[in-house]
Structure formats: C-alpha cells, structure tokens
Design an enzyme around this catalytic site. Structure first.
Site, PDB file in Angstrom:
ATOM      1  N   HIS A   3       5.648  22.841  56.771  1.00  0.00           N
ATOM      2  CA  HIS A   3       6.407  22.990  58.020  1.00  0.00           C
ATOM      3  C   HIS A   3       7.301  21.764  58.237  1.00  0.00           C
ATOM      4  O   HIS A   3       8.494  21.903  58.532  1.00  0.00           O
ATOM      5  CB  HIS A   3       5.427  23.167  59.184  1.00  0.00           C
ATOM      6  CG  HIS A   3       6.081  23.244  60.523  1.00  0.00           C
ATOM      7  ND1 HIS A   3       6.271  24.437  61.184  1.00  0.00           N
ATOM      8  CD2 HIS A   3       6.592  22.288  61.332  1.00  0.00           C
ATOM      9  CE1 HIS A   3       6.870  24.195  62.331  1.00  0.00           C
ATOM     10  NE2 HIS A   3       7.071  22.898  62.455  1.00  0.00           N
ATOM     11  N   GLU A   4       6.718  20.589  58.082  1.00  0.00           N
ATOM     12  CA  GLU A   4       7.497  19.355  58.294  1.00  0.00           C
ATOM     13  C   GLU A   4       8.559  19.176  57.209  1.00  0.00           C
ATOM     14  O   GLU A   4       9.642  18.655  57.478  1.00  0.00           O
ATOM     15  CB  GLU A   4       6.568  18.144  58.354  1.00  0.00           C
ATOM     16  CG  GLU A   4       5.537  18.186  59.473  1.00  0.00           C
ATOM     17  CD  GLU A   4       6.114  18.469  60.853  1.00  0.00           C
ATOM     18  OE1 GLU A   4       7.257  18.036  61.148  1.00  0.00           O
ATOM     19  OE2 GLU A   4       5.437  19.151  61.643  1.00  0.00           O
TER      20      GLU A   4
ATOM     21  N   HIS B 151      11.685  20.986  58.235  1.00  0.00           N
ATOM     22  CA  HIS B 151      12.513  20.139  59.105  1.00  0.00           C
ATOM     23  C   HIS B 151      13.283  19.123  58.263  1.00  0.00           C
ATOM     24  O   HIS B 151      14.487  18.924  58.453  1.00  0.00           O
ATOM     25  CB  HIS B 151      11.644  19.371  60.112  1.00  0.00           C
ATOM     26  CG  HIS B 151      11.047  20.202  61.196  1.00  0.00           C
ATOM     27  ND1 HIS B 151      11.780  20.882  62.129  1.00  0.00           N
ATOM     28  CD2 HIS B 151       9.744  20.440  61.526  1.00  0.00           C
ATOM     29  CE1 HIS B 151      10.982  21.508  62.975  1.00  0.00           C
ATOM     30  NE2 HIS B 151       9.730  21.252  62.628  1.00  0.00           N
TER      31      HIS B 151
END
Length: 156
Positions: free
Chosen positions: A67-68, A71
């Site tokens: 998920h990170e 980003h």
C-alpha cells in the site's frame, strides 16, 4: 524483524510487484498508533507500525508495505498518489494491496455513544443531545417553548 529485514522486504516487494527499485528508507516507527504505515512526501521514506507485524503477521505487513509503495511510486512518477485518486486505486487493485489495514486487536474500540431526545411542546422541534440538559432552564431556540425529555434512543 529488524530494520534491515524490513528494508530488504520493502525492496523485494517493490521489485516483485512494481518492477521498480525502492531507493529510500523503510523503518519501524513506534509512535504510529492508528495506522499501519505512512509514506513521507518530503523524504520519500516509509514508516511502518511494528504492532501490525507482531499481532497479524508477515502477510498483513506485506499488504501494508505494498500500500505504501503504491503511494511512493505514484508520487515519484507525478501521478495521483492520494487515496481518492483513480491512479492510486487502480494500482492498489493491480498489485493486490489493501486500501485499509485491519484494526489491531490490542487497540480498544470506541465506546458507543448514548443519544437523548428532547422535543419542544409548542412547535415540536426535535433536539438530539449526548448530555442531559436542564429543561427548567433551557427553552426551544426557535419559539422559546418549553422542552420535554422524550427518552434515550440507544447507543450509536
């Protein structure tokens, strides 16, 4: 798991799922409380909440890192990297990363809030409150009529 292992895992997941290198730092931040991880825009580093690894294991940790990394890679490419952006949502789906992490079992859940209902005798306006009010002292804000206590509406 140590910082070096976290860094190696992050670099490995970046190559496997994104086919791009992770050139910055990934580290555990013990101050994180309500989130599984955080991507820092200024330094491009990734912070991870170690409690998620300890309580939910390596699979959940890998999901948070992916998920990170979404980003991270979208931000460096100049695309939409925020949760609301279509680019971000598409990349999450492509790599199989969760949009939100599961809540920690050790973190206490919010207590339900009681709701109290008052009604104006004259105009019938309903007032919802969390705390009791003195009906002898307070009156309706619309017509200055007398307020009556209807009852407790259960927990929310």
């Amino acid at each position: 798991m140590e910082q070096q292992q976290l860094q190696a895992l992050t670099e490995e997941l970046s190559f496997i799922y994104f086919h791009k290198p992770f050139l910055h730092q990934a580290y555990f931040n013990p101050r994180l409380r309500t989130t599984g991880g955080r991507y820092l825009l200024s330094s491009h580093d990734i912070e991870i909440n170690k409690k998620y690894y300890e309580e939910q294991g390596l699979e959940e940790l890998a999901g948070i890192i992916k998920h990170e990394l979404c980003h991270y890679h979208l931000h460096l490419e100049g695309k939409g990297y925020q949760h609301r952006d279509a680019d971000f949502r598409e990349l999450l789906q492509k790599v199989g990363a969760p949009r939100f992490c599961r809540p920690l079992a050790s973190r206490p859940q919010a207590k339900p809030v009681k709701r109290l209902e008052y009604r104006c005798k004259t105009c019938g306006t309903r007032y919802m409150r969390r705390r009791r009010i003195n009906t002898e002292r307070y009156v309706c804000g619309k017509c200055k009529g007398k307020l009556i206590f209807i009852g407790e509406l259960g927990k929310i």
